[in-house]
Write an enzyme that holds these catalytic residues in place. Structure first.
Site, PDB file in Angstrom:
ATOM      1  CG  ASN A   9      -1.696   1.223   1.444  1.00 17.46           C
ATOM      2  OD1 ASN A   9      -1.745   2.082   0.565  1.00 17.46           O
ATOM      3  ND2 ASN A   9      -2.348   1.341   2.592  1.00 17.46           N
ATOM      4  CD  GLU A 166      -3.117  -2.487   7.453  1.00 18.18           C
ATOM      5  OE1 GLU A 166      -2.056  -2.729   6.873  1.00 18.18           O
ATOM      6  OE2 GLU A 166      -3.740  -1.412   7.294  1.00 18.18           O
TER       7      GLU A 166
END
Ligand code: 13P
Length: 249
Positions: A9, A166
């Site tokens: 990302n 996460e």
């Protein structure tokens, strides 16, 4: 069994020329990689990066998508526009979207359903804040974000859903969850999926870990039974750190 899935990302980094340079390096260096790979550049670099990784083993992902197909939504990017660029995956519910831009589970769920309807793969991010972990609420937070994020998603679409765990306190902080702590939450999320979709679906779903994944800790994390990949931020911005993660072990 589940294939490892390593995703980068790139967040709000890189101009088109910088993105092109990284994409080119990854295309060359991951050619012989054995796992599933994805890069998610900024919207502005999607076309450039898409052209470079076309026909390689790296998928093109976007970091978000609008909750409506099209219309008067200034500043948003639609599923139709992403499809047109060859994007195959969207990251949704990232903690930065949840906490900086105040996206709630209902909005994220709308995006998940729309993206799945248009044939995308969805990486749904879940994870607790430090104060939630300290208050013993990590599992409850992940359960709510998973269940609400997937509300109304049919079992037959679940094979296009990836969960990324996460923990917010581990993102960009250099503090990684221990492999044991991460694995425990992954196992718990798998139980939530089993309750919602049955045991077979729970065994198949890929659950990535994200939060300060580095070349030094990737192999230990990936060795855990319930950790099926990584969603990498900072270390995804350079081939010299992303490639060793992508080829861990
Ligand atoms: P870092 O790897 O920089 O901690 O970021 C993780 C992340 O948020 C990936 O989506």
């Amino acid at each position: 069994m589940r294939d490892y899935y390593i995703a980068g990302n790139w967040k709000m980094h890189k101009t088109r020329s910088e993105a092109a340079e990284l994409a080119g390096a990854l295309a060359a260096q991951l050619k012989d990689g054995k796992h599933k790979y994805l890069v998610a550049p900024s919207f502005t670099s999607l076309e450039t990066v898409g052209a470079i990784i076309k026909g390689t083993n790296i998928r093109l992902g976007a970091q978000d998508v609008a909750c409506e197909e099209q219309g008067a939504h200034t500043g948003e990017v639609s599923v139709l526009q992403l499809k047109d660029l060859g994007v195959r995956t969207v990251i949704l519910g990232h903690s930065e979207r949840r906490h900086i831009y105040k996206e709630d589970d209902e909005l994220i769920n709308k995006k998940v359903k729309l993206a799945l309807k248009h044939g995308f793969e969805v990486i749904l991010c879940v994870g607790e804040l430090l104060e939630e972990r300290e208050a013993g609420k990590a599992e409850a937070v992940c359960e709510t974000q998973t269940a609400k994020g997937l509300a109304g998603v049919a079992l037959e679409d679940l094979d296009r859903v990836v969960i990324a765990y996460e923990p917010v306190w581990a993102i960009g902080t250099g503090k990684t969850a221990t492999p044991e702590d991460a694995d425990a939450v992954h196992a718990f999320i798998r139980k939530v999926i089993a309750r919602l979709y049955g045991q077979a679906a729970a065994e198949q779903i890929v659950i990535q870990y994200g939060g300060s994944v580095k070349p030094e800790n990737a192999a230990q994390l990936m060795a855990k039974e319930n950790i099926d990949g990584a969603l990498v931020g900072g270390a995804a911005l350079k081939a010299e750190t992303f490639v060793p993660i992508a080829k861990f072990g």
